[in-house]
Design a protein around this motif. Structure first.
Motif, PDB file in Angstrom:
ATOM      1  N   ASN A  33       0.811  -1.220   0.000  1.00 41.27           N
ATOM      2  CA  ASN A  33       0.000   0.000   0.000  1.00 41.27           C
ATOM      3  C   ASN A  33       0.840   1.264   0.000  1.00 41.27           C
ATOM      4  OD1 ASN A  33      -1.900  -2.011   2.078  1.00 41.27           O
ATOM      5  ND2 ASN A  33      -2.739  -1.257   0.159  1.00 41.27           N
ATOM      6  N   VAL A  37       3.508   3.471  -2.547  1.00 42.06           N
ATOM      7  CA  VAL A  37       4.121   3.610  -3.863  1.00 42.06           C
ATOM      8  C   VAL A  37       5.633   3.469  -3.712  1.00 42.06           C
ATOM      9  CG1 VAL A  37       4.539   5.183  -5.790  1.00 42.06           C
ATOM     10  CG2 VAL A  37       2.276   5.066  -4.743  1.00 42.06           C
ATOM     11  N   ALA A  61      -0.292   1.120   5.473  1.00 42.88           N
ATOM     12  CA  ALA A  61       0.860   1.787   4.863  1.00 42.88           C
ATOM     13  C   ALA A  61       1.532   2.741   5.846  1.00 42.88           C
ATOM     14  CB  ALA A  61       0.413   2.545   3.617  1.00 42.88           C
ATOM     15  N   LYS A  73      -2.639   3.054  -2.551  1.00 42.96           N
ATOM     16  CA  LYS A  73      -1.206   3.201  -2.334  1.00 42.96           C
ATOM     17  C   LYS A  73      -0.920   4.651  -1.963  1.00 42.96           C
ATOM     18  CE  LYS A  73       0.496  -0.418  -5.481  1.00 42.96           C
ATOM     19  NZ  LYS A  73       1.537  -1.065  -4.665  1.00 42.96           N
TER      20      LYS A  73
END
Length: 571
Positions: free
Chosen positions: A71, A73, A122, A150
């Motif tokens: 999650n 980038v 994330a 993300k």
């Protein structure tokens, strides 16, 4: 702005720009070495000349390359090209969460919880590596076509952390999610990220941010002076447990927020549970004490004393004034307490009794079962829970009208009135009913065909000469035995034996009537003659035949032949 085709760092060929932000321009590019598409963020030109910004930018982004999580980038590379500072990242097609909310609002509570759980996962990963995002907002969260999220821009926000929100309009988007301590100029902590996460959750549930204003300063003032508006006033169906996650995450004092993102995740995951129905509203304990009487600041005072970075001296002065005022207020209350406290106790008891009675009465009132027909099972369960029903065991049934995986009906039925916590069962569609084909070999064709047609099949027959199967018995079938198919409109071909003494019918086109009759007499089939006009076929010769040439038929078959009458006389 870089032109398409420009090769950045000798490796990345720019394809096209895909976005502009307050800090950077974003381009889609091709990695010429690894042959993959990447996203490249190029630091804004007015920031390229600030050595401190560049140093922090590079340091934080290099740290972000350590973050490996589904999650987040991925950051592939950090570089410089002719004075341009750039970051190479994973390219995610789709949209950002800000646009997603605008396009899909309202989003079901269950889907909000799922999406928010991915965001939290994330941030928890980043926090475990000692990285604080500092600029969490829907614009920095990408939604892939699959629906998975993300987060991007870990580290880039810190490069601008010393820029006042009064210095650029680019911060106007970020300030909607800025924690009170960041707005005052304090160092961002993990609890600051948690505050931003609470605001994002607020927006996902309501479609808008809690505070609006014409300037970044006016919005920042609201973050540490105003209480977060109640999401349940905008949507009464939102469970109190879900609103409590927002209220706790956005508490003015960091100490009252969740101790960690993990704790927030654990709380969020159970918010739709029937076990939490009737949960009391989260009330800040610190903001209700005497420290809540801090004097309000105007936008002019805010700009004059702290563009976003209030000094330590100013903070101490404010705290001292608040403590003095609070002490005076407390002394006054103590002087009056002997005369007022009995009345206050009685008043509180009356209010609590009234509130308790109202709640008890409200809980006893029947609630209509919502219409969830056509919804997915997940959305239907969320809708029932939001109305304080319990979800029972789901059963599955075939249905011609309802798509597979969708709700057919509920038990009790939609619209019927029932007490809260009543168990509601769902009936889920498996789609159109399927027919299990059997082995029809050596069975009578007429019997099999009738059965299949009744089930909805379109039956086609072909014939074959066979020494192993008697006439009119099935030799083969186009759909194998054991397969389950939707029968309605489905074509199936049955190959039928004409017996060992059958023959293949010759092509009698252009034969004379005498030749046809001689052929029928020699083979023994039942001949039927018909006549029609034709300018293309010679008078008295065959125009067509049924069955067609090459068809296997028994010797007693019925064969129809059409003979030409020649051109029709119009006189």
């Amino acid at each position: 702005m870089m032109e398409a085709g420009y090769k950045l760092g000798g490796r990345y060929r720019v394809i096209r720009p895909v976005g502009e932000g307050g800090m950077a321009n974003v381009y889609l590019a091709q990695d010429l070495i690894l042959n993959r598409e990447v996203a490249i963020k190029v630091l804004r030109l007015d920031l390229q000349n600030d050595p401190d910004t560049i140093r922090r930018f590079q340091r934080e982004e290099l740290a972000a390359t350590e973050l490996v999580h589904p999650n987040i980038v991925a950051v592939y590379d950090v570089g410089e090209d002719n004075g341009l500072q750039y970051i190479v990242m994973e390219y995610v097609s789709g949209t950002d969460l800000k646009r997603y909310i605008a396009d899909h609002y309202p989003i079901s509570y269950a889907e909000v919880v799922r999406m928010m759980t991915e965001i939290l996962a994330a941030v928890q990963q980043a926090h475990s590596h000692g990285i604080i995002h500092r600029d969490l907002k829907p614009q920095n969260i990408l939604v892939a076509p699959s629906g998975h999220l993300k987060i991007t821009d870990f580290g880039i926000a810190v490069a601008l952390s010393e820029n006042s929100i009064t210095q650029t309009n680019s911060m106007l988007g970020s300030v909607h999610y800025l924690s009170p301590e960041q707005a005052r100029g304090s160092i961002a902590t993990k609890q600051s990220d948690i505050y931003s996460l609470g605001i994002i959750l607020y927006e996902m549930l309501t479609g808008k941010v809690p505070f609006e204003g014409e300037t970044a300063v006016s919005i920042a003032l609201k973050h540490f002076q105003n209480e977060i508006p109640s999401v349940r006033k905008l949507d009464p169906n939102i469970p109190q447990a879900l609103e409590n996650v927002i209220l706790r995450a956005t508490a003015k004092e960091p100490a009252e927020r969740y101790a960690s993102v993990g704790a927030m995740t654990a709380d969020l995951k159970t918010t739709l549970s029937p076990l939490r129905v009737g949960e009391p509203k989260f009330i800040s304990q610190i903001s209700n004490e005497e420290t809540k009487i801090l004097p309000s600041l105007s936008a002019e005072q805010f700009n004059a004393t702290a563009p976003v970075t209030a000094t330590a001296d100013a903070a101490k002065t404010t705290a001292k004034a608040a403590a003095t005022t609070a002490a005076t207020s407390l002394q006054t209350q103590k002087k009056r307490r002997p005369r007022l406290w009995p009345l206050l106790v009685i008043l509180v008891v009356v209010i609590l009794a009234a509130v308790g009675g109202f709640i008890a009465y409200d809980q006893l009132q029947p609630v209509a079962v919502p219409n969830v027909a056509g919804m997915t099972q997940q959305k239907a369960e969320a809708a029932l829970i939001s109305k304080q029903f319990k979800v029972g065991t789901a059963t599955k049934h075939s249905d011609d009208q309802v798509k597979a995986g969708r709700v057919i009906k509920t038990t009790p039925a939609k619209g019927s009135q029932h007490k809260r916590q009543t168990v509601v069962k769902l009936q889920i569609s498996t789609g159109q009913p399927q027919y299990a084909l059997k082995d029809y070999t050596d069975q009578n064709y007429a019997t099999v065909a009738a059965k299949l047609k009744k089930a909805g099949f379109k039956v086609k027959q072909t014939t074959v000469i066979s020494r192993n199967y008697a006439a009119d018995r099935v030799v083969d079938q186009s759909i194998s035995a054991g397969q389950q198919v939707v029968a309605k409109g489905k074509k199936i071909t049955l190959t039928v034996s004409v017996g060992a003494n059958g023959f293949s019918l010759l092509d009698m086109t252009n034969w004379s009537q005498a030749s046809v009759q001689e052929y029928a007499s020699s083979m023994g089939f039942d001949l039927k003659l018909k006549y029609d006009y034709s300018t293309a076929v010679q008078t008295g010769t065959v125009m067509s035949q049924t069955p067609k040439a090459g068809t296997a038929v028994p010797h007693d078959a019925k064969v129809t032949v059409v003979l030409s009458r020649g051109g029709q006389d119009t006189n």
